[in-house]
Design an enzyme around this catalytic site. Structure first.
Site, PDB file in Angstrom:
ATOM      1  N   ASP A  36      15.513 -12.317   9.353  1.00  0.00           N
ATOM      2  CA  ASP A  36      14.268 -12.594   8.639  1.00  0.00           C
ATOM      3  C   ASP A  36      13.036 -12.429   9.518  1.00  0.00           C
ATOM      4  OD1 ASP A  36      14.659 -12.859   6.032  1.00  0.00           O
ATOM      5  OD2 ASP A  36      14.564 -15.029   5.935  1.00  0.00           O
ATOM      6  N   ASP A 276     -26.362  13.723  -8.605  1.00  0.00           N
ATOM      7  CA  ASP A 276     -25.046  14.201  -8.180  1.00  0.00           C
ATOM      8  C   ASP A 276     -23.906  13.387  -8.800  1.00  0.00           C
ATOM      9  OD1 ASP A 276     -23.424  15.957  -6.428  1.00  0.00           O
ATOM     10  OD2 ASP A 276     -22.760  14.000  -5.689  1.00  0.00           O
ATOM     11  N   GLY A 411     -18.642  17.643  -7.676  1.00  0.00           N
ATOM     12  CA  GLY A 411     -19.170  18.200  -8.923  1.00  0.00           C
ATOM     13  C   GLY A 411     -19.191  19.716  -8.972  1.00  0.00           C
ATOM     14  N   LEU A 412     -19.719  20.351  -7.913  1.00  0.00           N
ATOM     15  CA  LEU A 412     -19.853  21.811  -7.941  1.00  0.00           C
ATOM     16  C   LEU A 412     -18.478  22.463  -8.024  1.00  0.00           C
ATOM     17  CD1 LEU A 412     -21.486  24.401  -7.649  1.00  0.00           C
ATOM     18  CD2 LEU A 412     -21.287  24.171  -5.178  1.00  0.00           C
TER      19      LEU A 412
HETATM   20  S1  SF4 Z   1      16.414 -12.091   0.787  1.00  0.00           S
HETATM   21 FE1  SF4 Z   1      15.084 -13.686   1.584  1.00  0.00          FE
HETATM   22  S2  SF4 Z   1      16.335 -14.740   3.091  1.00  0.00           S
HETATM   23 FE2  SF4 Z   1      17.346 -12.833   2.667  1.00  0.00          FE
HETATM   24  S3  SF4 Z   1      16.549 -11.443   4.235  1.00  0.00           S
HETATM   25 FE3  SF4 Z   1      15.242 -11.195   2.451  1.00  0.00          FE
HETATM   26  S4  SF4 Z   1      13.583 -12.585   2.808  1.00  0.00           S
HETATM   27 FE4  SF4 Z   1      15.205 -13.198   4.159  1.00  0.00          FE
END
Ligand code: SF4
Length: 504
Positions: A36, A276, A411-412
Site C-alpha cells: 500500500d 479574434d 480561427g484562420l
Molecule cells: S485494495 Fe485497498 S488495501 Fe488493497 S492494495 Fe488497494 S488500496 Fe491497498
C-alpha cells in the site's frame, strides 16, 4: 463487484493521507497490507513533494494473518509516535485491513499515547477519496476547534478551508484567494488543512467566517463549524470572472465591507470580446470533473466564452443535487457517474468540439480526436506545474482562457479548412497546426449509420464537405429532420431543408 479499469478517485484512506500530508505536526498510522506504500508516490512523484508523506504503514503480509495483526498495529503506532513526535496522530485502516477488523482507534486508545489520537472510520467499499479527505478534515476540526475567547479588535478575519496536498492547483488558488481577501480588507486567520498544524485548528473560531474553497473537502468541516460555533461560510467558488465577482460580493457582505474596493483585473472579459474570439461563439463543449470544477467551468463556458454547454457531468455523487441544478440551467441533463465508459459513450454520442475534463477525458478525447483541456482532478504530473497557474480569482480566469482556447483550431486555420478541404497541409481532419505535427486531432472516420432514412450518395458527399468539427451535429440534425417528416431517403434537398430549418 464492478469491473473497473480506470477510477476517478482512490480509496478513502488516500483522502486521509492527503489531509495528513497537507498539515504540519500530524502523523497517520495506517493499518494496511504490504504494497500500500504505492500511495507515497502520488505525493513524491506527481506532486513532487520533497519528503515522504507523514504516514506509517503496518504493511502486514499473508503470513502475519495467522498471528496477531493487532499487536503489529500497536507496535507501529507506538514506534511512529516515538520517532516522529507529532502533535496529533490519525489512525485508521485501508480496504484490506478493514476486513480483518482490528479497530485501530480502540487499539490506539489502549496504548495511552502522549498525544491526541483521532481515529478514522473510512468505509472503503462505499466511499472514495474526496469523502475520505472531507471526513478526516472534519474529524480533525471536531477534535481541535475550540470556542473563541475574547476577540481582539481589528479587521474582519476569515479562514480558508479545503486546500490539500494533491489538490488540482490548490497551491496557486490559495495565493489568489488570499490576495482577493487582502484587497477587500479581510485578514486570513487560518488556511487549512494545507500548511496548518493542530494548534492552528484550535484557532479556527477566532475568524468571523469561513471561505470554503473546495466543498468536496471542506464541506463537512465548514458545516460543523457553522452548526457548533455559528460561523457563516461562503457558498461561491471563485472560478471565472463572474463567480469571482459574486465571491467578492459574498465575502464583503459577510465581512461588512464594500466589494467595490476590488477592481476586476482579469483579461478574460476583453479577450473573449475581442474579434479574434468571435469564432469561439457557440462551440459545443462537454464538461466533466469533480462537481465544483465542472459546475464552475460550465458557467465560464456559457457566460464568459460564449460556448454552448452540451454535456455536464461529475463523478462526485455527494453533489448530485448541485450538479443537476447546474445542468438544468444549461438546459441539459446531468451525467452522474464514476464509470469512464459511460462518460466516453456520452462524449461519442454528443460529438462536442471541445472536452473539458479530467485526465481520463483527455484520453477519451484523444481517441475520439476531439480537442481537450483539463479542469479537474484526477490529473497527471503535468498538472502540478512549476509556474503559477491558479484556477481561481482574476488571474485564474486568465489561465482558464489560455488553457481552454489553446487546444482549439485557431480561427484562420478553421476558415481555411472549410475552404480548401483537399489541401495537403490544411486537409480535412488535420489537427491544429499550432499544436505541432497536425495529427493530434484526427477524428475517426464517421460512418453514416443505417437509420430510418438512408443517405443518398449525393447528400453523403455534401455532408462530407461540412468541416469535421460540426459534421456530427449536421448529420444528427438532418436525420432528426428526416425522421420527423417520415422521409426514407435523405437527399441533397433534405440536407439543405434541414439546414434552413435549424438555422431559423
Ligand atoms: S485494495 Fe485497498 S488495501 Fe488493497 S492494495 Fe488497494 S488500496 Fe491497498
Amino acid at each position: 463487484m464492478e469491473l473497473a479499469l480506470w477510477t476517478y478517485e482512490g480509496p478513502p484512506h488516500v483522502g486521509a493521507m492527503r489531509v495528513a500530508a497537507s498539515m504540519r505536526g500530524v502523523h497517520y498510522v495506517l493499518h494496511a497490507p504490504q504494497g500500500d506504500t504505492y500511495a507515497d508516490l502520488l505525493f513524491t512523484m506527481i506532486e513532487r513533494r520533497a519528503s515522504r508523506p507523514p504516514v506509517t504503514y503496518t504493511t502486514f503480509q499473508a503470513r502475519d494473518l495467522g498471528r496477531d495483526t493487532a499487536a503489529l498495529f500497536m507496535d507501529a503506532a507506538r514506534d511512529a509516535c516515538e520517532r516522529f513526535r507529532p502533535e496529533a496522530m490519525l489512525v485508521g485502516a485501508s480496504c484490506t485491513a478493514e476486513l480483518i477488523q482490528d479497530d485501530p482507534g480502540g487499539l490506539a486508545r489502549t496504548l495511552g499515547l502522549p498525544v491526541p489520537v483521532v481515529p478514522l472510520e473510512l468505509p472503503a467499499y462505499q466511499k472514495k477519496e474526496n469523502w475520505g479527505a472531507a471526513e478526516t478534515f472534519y474529524r480533525l476540526v471536531r477534535a481541535f476547534a475550540a470556542p473563541r475567547g475574547t476577540r481582539e479588535v481589528g479587521p474582519p478575519r476569515a479562514n480558508i478551508l479545503g486546500p490539500t496536498s494533491l489538490g488540482f492547483r490548490h497551491r496557486d488558488d490559495v495565493t489568489e484567494v488570499e490576495g482577493l481577501l487582502r484587497a477587500l480588507g479581510v485578514a486570513v486567520n487560518v488556511v487549512a488543512p494545507l500548511g496548518a498544524a493542530p494548534a492552528d485548528l484550535a484557532r479556527l473560531c477566532e475568524a468571523d467566517f469561513n471561505v470554503v474553497l473546495y466543498p468536496e473537502v471542506a464541506g463537512m468541516a465548514a458545516a460543523y463549524l457553522q452548526r457548533q460555533f455559528g460561523m457563516p461560510q461562503t457558498r461561491t467558488v471563485p472560478i471565472g470572472v463572474g463567480a469571482t465577482r459574486d465571491f467578492l460580493a459574498e465575502v464583503a457582505s459577510l465581512a461588512g465591507l464594500d466589494a467595490g474596493r476590488v477592481a476586476v483585473s482579469s483579461r478574460l472579459p476583453w479577450y473573449s470580446r475581442s474579434v479574434d474570439s468571435t469564432y469561439l461563439t457557440g462551440k459545443r463543449v462537454f464538461v466533466f470533473g469533480d462537481a465544483t470544477h465542472a459546475i464552475a467551468a460550465a458557467r465560464v463556458c456559457a457566460e464568459e466564452l460564449g460556448f454552448e454547454v452540451v454535456g455536464l457531468g461529475s463523478y462526485s455523487r455527494e453533489f448530485a443535487r448541485e450538479l443537476r441544478e447546474a445542468a438544468r440551467a444549461h438546459g441539459i441533463e446531468a451525467l452522474l457517474t464514476d464509470d469512464y465508459l459511460k462518460v466516453e459513450e456520452a462524449i461519442a454520442a454528443l460529438r462536442p468540439e471541445l472536452v473539458l475534463g479530467t485526465q481520463m477525458e483527455r484520453h477519451v478525447a484523444k481517441r475520439l480526436g476531439i480537442p481537450c483541456a483539463v479542469i479537474s482532478a484526477p490529473v497527471h504530473v503535468q498538472d502540478f506545474p512549476a509556474r503559477h497557474s491558479p484556477q481561481m480569482g482574476f488571474e485564474g480566469a486568465n489561465v482558464l482562457f489560455d488553457t481552454w482556447v489553446h487546444p482549439l483550431m485557431m480561427g484562420l486555420e478553421e476558415h481555411l479548412l472549410g475552404m480548401f478541404r483537399e489541401d495537403f497541409e490544411f486537409a480535412d481532419g488535420a489537427g491544429p497546426s499550432h499544436l505541432g505535427h497536425g495529427t493530434a486531432a484526427v477524428p475517426p472516420p464517421e460512418p453514416i449509420p443505417a437509420g430510418p432514412a438512408a443517405w443518398a450518395a449525393e447528400a453523403e458527399n455534401e455532408l462530407r464537405k461540412i468541416p469535421f468539427f460540426v459534421r456530427g451535429k449536421a448529420r444528427r440534425n438532418t436525420e432528426r429532420f428526416a425522421q420527423e417528416r417520415g422521409l426514407r431517403t435523405i437527399t441533397l434537398e433534405t440536407l439543405y431543408d434541414a439546414k434552413a430549418h435549424f438555422s431559423r
